[in-house]
Design an enzyme around this catalytic site. Sequence first.
Site, mmCIF file in Angstrom:
data_model
loop_
_atom_site.group_PDB
_atom_site.id
_atom_site.type_symbol
_atom_site.label_atom_id
_atom_site.label_comp_id
_atom_site.label_asym_id
_atom_site.label_seq_id
_atom_site.Cartn_x
_atom_site.Cartn_y
_atom_site.Cartn_z
ATOM 1 N N ASN A 1 1.176 -4.948 3.444
ATOM 2 C CA ASN A 1 0.043 -4.375 2.719
ATOM 3 C C ASN A 1 -1.195 -5.274 2.722
ATOM 4 O OD1 ASN A 1 1.773 -2.190 1.927
ATOM 5 N ND2 ASN A 1 2.623 -3.555 0.363
ATOM 6 N N ARG A 2 -1.292 -6.122 3.742
ATOM 7 C CA ARG A 2 -2.418 -7.048 3.888
ATOM 8 C C ARG A 2 -2.522 -8.071 2.744
ATOM 9 N NH1 ARG A 2 -1.804 -5.342 8.237
ATOM 10 N NH2 ARG A 2 -3.378 -4.535 9.684
ATOM 11 N N LEU A 3 -1.441 -8.244 1.998
ATOM 12 C CA LEU A 3 -1.427 -9.237 0.922
ATOM 13 C C LEU A 3 -0.844 -10.539 1.476
ATOM 14 C CD1 LEU A 3 -0.305 -6.997 -2.079
ATOM 15 C CD2 LEU A 3 -2.622 -7.663 -1.378
#
Length: 210
Positions: A188-190
């Site tokens: 999630n691009r985290l």
Amino acid sequence: MMLRDIRKNYQHGILNERDMAGNPLEQFNKWLREAIDGDELEPTAMSLSTVDQHGQPHSRMVLLKEVTNEGLVFYTNYAGHKAAQIAENNHVALLFFWQSLEREVRIEGVARKVDEAISTQYFHSRPTESQLGAWASPQSQIITSHDVLDVQFRYYKEKFGDTIPKPPHWGGYIVSPVTFEFWQGRPNRLHDRLLYELIENKWIMSRLAP
């Protein structure tokens, strides 16, 4: 497919502060060994970024050849563009990306030439063809065709025979780091980002938002 639709959801690993070495060079060596042992095509390839006299950044790929307690070493032609830019401003940036491990390492530091004896020793460890190539290529200069390089290569091969001296315009640089950033892709691009900064001769670690 539209370019904006191309994406990958990284999920190979995570970064925890407690698992990181206190010295980023030690941590870098660990990740580098894992990249070498993994499926990376060019695990020692790194992007070297320099800035010219007009403030224009330049980036190109070079190969890491040694990691010491003082920094990271690469070799090049001292008459090329990158050397001229380092002479103008020796603050540089390095970037490694190891796709199979979903990892990136960013390094900022100061570059200086290594001792001539070290450059000479490394030069003579290279394959003969690479040694001749260092003589044959007028790096960064405009040439009319690839034939120019072939002619030069044959010329120096005949001239030197089996004993090829190191060109005076060729040698190494060592980049003494002042920052390291270790990046691990996450879902999630985290992504995880851990930054080491050299402050008063001590490495201080911080976590950055992705």
